[in-house]
Scaffold this motif. Structure first.
Motif, PDB file in Angstrom:
ATOM      1  N   ILE A   2      10.048   4.706  -3.361  1.00  0.00           N
ATOM      2  CA  ILE A   2      10.142   3.354  -3.920  1.00  0.00           C
ATOM      3  C   ILE A   2       8.726   2.930  -4.288  1.00  0.00           C
ATOM      4  N   PRO A   3       8.220   3.334  -5.452  1.00  0.00           N
ATOM      5  CA  PRO A   3       6.800   3.171  -5.776  1.00  0.00           C
ATOM      6  C   PRO A   3       6.290   1.730  -5.712  1.00  0.00           C
ATOM      7  N   ASN A   4       7.146   0.735  -5.943  1.00  0.00           N
ATOM      8  CA  ASN A   4       6.671  -0.652  -5.943  1.00  0.00           C
ATOM      9  C   ASN A   4       6.884  -1.337  -4.598  1.00  0.00           C
ATOM     10  N   VAL A   5       7.091  -0.571  -3.539  1.00  0.00           N
ATOM     11  CA  VAL A   5       7.392  -1.159  -2.235  1.00  0.00           C
ATOM     12  C   VAL A   5       6.124  -1.687  -1.573  1.00  0.00           C
ATOM     13  N   TRP A   6       6.267  -2.797  -0.875  1.00  0.00           N
ATOM     14  CA  TRP A   6       5.258  -3.290   0.054  1.00  0.00           C
ATOM     15  C   TRP A   6       5.718  -2.934   1.453  1.00  0.00           C
ATOM     16  N   ILE A   7       4.791  -2.691   2.354  1.00  0.00           N
ATOM     17  CA  ILE A   7       5.135  -2.303   3.719  1.00  0.00           C
ATOM     18  C   ILE A   7       4.532  -3.321   4.675  1.00  0.00           C
ATOM     19  N   GLU A   8       5.407  -4.086   5.310  1.00  0.00           N
ATOM     20  CA  GLU A   8       4.955  -5.056   6.305  1.00  0.00           C
ATOM     21  C   GLU A   8       5.162  -4.486   7.697  1.00  0.00           C
ATOM     22  N   GLY A  36      -2.287   2.417   1.133  1.00  0.00           N
ATOM     23  CA  GLY A  36      -2.762   1.453   2.121  1.00  0.00           C
ATOM     24  C   GLY A  36      -2.916   0.042   1.604  1.00  0.00           C
ATOM     25  N   GLU A  37      -3.200  -0.104   0.308  1.00  0.00           N
ATOM     26  CA  GLU A  37      -3.375  -1.442  -0.249  1.00  0.00           C
ATOM     27  C   GLU A  37      -2.084  -2.240  -0.249  1.00  0.00           C
ATOM     28  N   ARG A  38      -0.967  -1.580  -0.051  1.00  0.00           N
ATOM     29  CA  ARG A  38       0.328  -2.271  -0.041  1.00  0.00           C
ATOM     30  C   ARG A  38       0.889  -2.410   1.373  1.00  0.00           C
ATOM     31  N   VAL A  39       0.013  -2.227   2.374  1.00  0.00           N
ATOM     32  CA  VAL A  39       0.382  -2.402   3.778  1.00  0.00           C
ATOM     33  C   VAL A  39      -0.238  -3.691   4.287  1.00  0.00           C
ATOM     34  N   PHE A  40       0.528  -4.479   5.029  1.00  0.00           N
ATOM     35  CA  PHE A  40      -0.028  -5.701   5.619  1.00  0.00           C
ATOM     36  C   PHE A  40       0.709  -6.030   6.903  1.00  0.00           C
ATOM     37  N   VAL A  41       0.094  -6.900   7.707  1.00  0.00           N
ATOM     38  CA  VAL A  41       0.687  -7.334   8.970  1.00  0.00           C
ATOM     39  C   VAL A  41       0.625  -8.855   9.011  1.00  0.00           C
ATOM     40  N   ALA A  42       1.748  -9.507   8.728  1.00  0.00           N
ATOM     41  CA  ALA A  42       1.765 -10.965   8.677  1.00  0.00           C
ATOM     42  C   ALA A  42       1.478 -11.578  10.045  1.00  0.00           C
ATOM     43  N   ASN A  43       1.805 -10.884  11.141  1.00  0.00           N
ATOM     44  CA  ASN A  43       1.506 -11.410  12.472  1.00  0.00           C
ATOM     45  C   ASN A  43       0.010 -11.646  12.672  1.00  0.00           C
ATOM     46  N   TYR A  44      -0.813 -10.897  11.963  1.00  0.00           N
ATOM     47  CA  TYR A  44      -2.251 -10.998  12.155  1.00  0.00           C
ATOM     48  C   TYR A  44      -2.876 -12.095  11.306  1.00  0.00           C
ATOM     49  N   ARG A  45      -2.436 -12.187  10.033  1.00  0.00           N
ATOM     50  CA  ARG A  45      -3.253 -12.987   9.130  1.00  0.00           C
ATOM     51  C   ARG A  45      -2.543 -13.655   7.962  1.00  0.00           C
ATOM     52  N   GLY A  46      -1.238 -13.653   7.895  1.00  0.00           N
ATOM     53  CA  GLY A  46      -0.597 -14.278   6.748  1.00  0.00           C
ATOM     54  C   GLY A  46      -0.440 -13.313   5.596  1.00  0.00           C
ATOM     55  N   ASP A  47      -0.325 -13.829   4.381  1.00  0.00           N
ATOM     56  CA  ASP A  47       0.051 -13.011   3.229  1.00  0.00           C
ATOM     57  C   ASP A  47      -1.059 -12.815   2.205  1.00  0.00           C
ATOM     58  N   MET A  48      -2.341 -12.873   2.611  1.00  0.00           N
ATOM     59  CA  MET A  48      -3.409 -12.562   1.666  1.00  0.00           C
ATOM     60  C   MET A  48      -3.528 -11.042   1.534  1.00  0.00           C
ATOM     61  N   PRO A  49      -4.112 -10.554   0.435  1.00  0.00           N
ATOM     62  CA  PRO A  49      -4.239  -9.106   0.275  1.00  0.00           C
ATOM     63  C   PRO A  49      -4.965  -8.477   1.457  1.00  0.00           C
ATOM     64  N   MET A  50      -4.381  -7.423   2.043  1.00  0.00           N
ATOM     65  CA  MET A  50      -4.923  -6.878   3.273  1.00  0.00           C
ATOM     66  C   MET A  50      -6.255  -6.181   3.065  1.00  0.00           C
ATOM     67  N   THR A  74      17.619  -8.185  -7.520  1.00  0.00           N
ATOM     68  CA  THR A  74      16.741  -9.347  -7.696  1.00  0.00           C
ATOM     69  C   THR A  74      15.631  -9.140  -8.714  1.00  0.00           C
ATOM     70  N   GLY A  75      15.307  -7.883  -9.021  1.00  0.00           N
ATOM     71  CA  GLY A  75      14.164  -7.617  -9.882  1.00  0.00           C
ATOM     72  C   GLY A  75      12.834  -7.841  -9.193  1.00  0.00           C
ATOM     73  N   ARG A  76      12.838  -8.040  -7.882  1.00  0.00           N
ATOM     74  CA  ARG A  76      11.620  -8.287  -7.125  1.00  0.00           C
ATOM     75  C   ARG A  76      11.130  -7.000  -6.466  1.00  0.00           C
ATOM     76  N   GLU A  77       9.819  -6.945  -6.198  1.00  0.00           N
ATOM     77  CA  GLU A  77       9.276  -5.821  -5.454  1.00  0.00           C
ATOM     78  C   GLU A  77       9.744  -5.920  -4.005  1.00  0.00           C
ATOM     79  N   PRO A  78      10.359  -4.870  -3.473  1.00  0.00           N
ATOM     80  CA  PRO A  78      10.907  -4.958  -2.116  1.00  0.00           C
ATOM     81  C   PRO A  78       9.829  -4.819  -1.048  1.00  0.00           C
ATOM     82  N   VAL A  79      10.107  -5.358   0.118  1.00  0.00           N
ATOM     83  CA  VAL A  79       9.208  -5.253   1.268  1.00  0.00           C
ATOM     84  C   VAL A  79       9.932  -4.488   2.365  1.00  0.00           C
TER      85      VAL A  79
END
Length: 310
Positions: free
Chosen positions: A230-236, A270-284, A172-177
């Motif tokens: 995977i350097p461009n990975v986001w971690i949800e 840590g800047e690429r870690v987020f929890v959508a259950n808590y707050r949606g998709d804004m920068p954590m 996809t060329g997208r950053e994976p989560v």
């Protein structure tokens, strides 16, 4: 080939799926042809198309629908679907999204099940449904929880996750989560929901110690490995069991959120870690900074705003 590609334009694919679900034999044949083509790589170029920048994108988790399709079209069972062939898994979940008109492609898997299974939790794999933990055989108890170590990263689940993320990114060329359970939800799955809920009220120090152990022994090395490989990975981190809706705002703030905040604040990834259950998709990171603000008003509205900021 052109006739098949037309089904990737909304609403043709959605209509085809509707006819298949209604028992239309011709739709079944056409759907099988589409999935055959996707698994042979014929739609790879289409998967690299990006959603229009001037549009609002819809995304969703569709692995359950994909499992149903593959089970009915090919007889594939749950364990083979989720753990058999990472490339097939990615290709088939992507084609399902495109058939429904979804342009911003994503990748999901049974996050709670995979997180627990990676540690050795006994699992249940129904043939036609997503896996889940065997609640009758919890992995840990009050006597052995401190013996739990980091996942075997060469084991089947961590390896499958890494292969799927790489495949998705290349296609996809997208950053994976990467989807992992948050510390509280993982604890609930490997200790037992009821045991953990009782401990919240009766033995809070034990809960603190357990979550701290899981954070240090499981999540720090796992997140570090994913970020390195995977350097461009986001971690949800998914935390339905530890969300304010499930255990209430007070216990959420007291127990579930602090381990996540530690992962976000104390590590370079840590800047690429987020929890959508808590707050949606804004920068954590912004959310963590907002948590520092004090709200003095005691009205219900301000209390809700404070919780959302936290």
């Amino acid at each position: 080939m052109n006739s098949l590609t037309n089904y990737l334009l909304f609403p043709a694919g959605s209509d085809l799926l509707s006819r298949w679900q209604a028992g239309d034999d011709s739709a079944r044949v056409k759907l099988r042809s589409l999935f055959d083509a996707a698994m042979e790589g014929e739609f790879d170029a289409i998967f690299r198309e990006q959603a229009p920048s001037n549009s609002v994108s819809v995304t969703t988790s569709l692995h359950l629908l994909t499992l149903t399709i593959l089970n009915q079209l090919y007889g594939l069972v749950s364990a083979d679907f989720y753990k058999g062939d990472p490339q097939r898994y990615v290709l088939t979940t992507l084609i399902t999204q495109r058939l429904l008109g979804i342009r911003k492609l994503t990748l999901h898997w049974p996050v709670y099940a995979f997180g627990a299974e990676a540690l050795g939790q006994a699992m249940l794999y129904p043939k036609k449904h997503a896996p889940g933990v065997n609640a009758g055989e919890p992995l840990i108890d009050r006597k052995n929880w401190h013996e739990l170590g980091k996942p075997d990263f060469e084991g089947i689940v961590p390896q499958i996750i890494e292969e799927m993320l790489v495949c998705f990114s290349e296609l996809t060329g997208r950053e994976p989560v990467a989807h992992l359970p948050a510390p509280y939800s993982l604890a609930a799955d490997i200790l037992g929901q009821e045991a953990l809920l009782f401990a919240l009220m009766d033995e809070p120090i034990f809960v603190d110690d357990l979550l701290a152990h899981l954070t240090e022994q499981v999540f720090v090395p796992w997140c570090a490995r994913l970020s390195q490989r995977i350097p461009n990975v986001w971690i949800e981190l998914s935390d339905a069991s530890g969300s304010p809706v499930f255990i209430g705002p007070r216990l959420f703030r007291r127990f579930a959120a602090p381990p996540v905040h530690r992962l976000i604040r104390n590590f370079p990834w840590g800047e690429r870690v987020f929890v959508a259950n808590y707050r949606g998709d804004m920068p954590m990171r912004q959310t963590v900074e907002n948590e520092q603000r004090k709200v003095e008003s005691k009205t219900a509205t301000d209390a809700l705003i404070e919780l959302i900021d936290f």
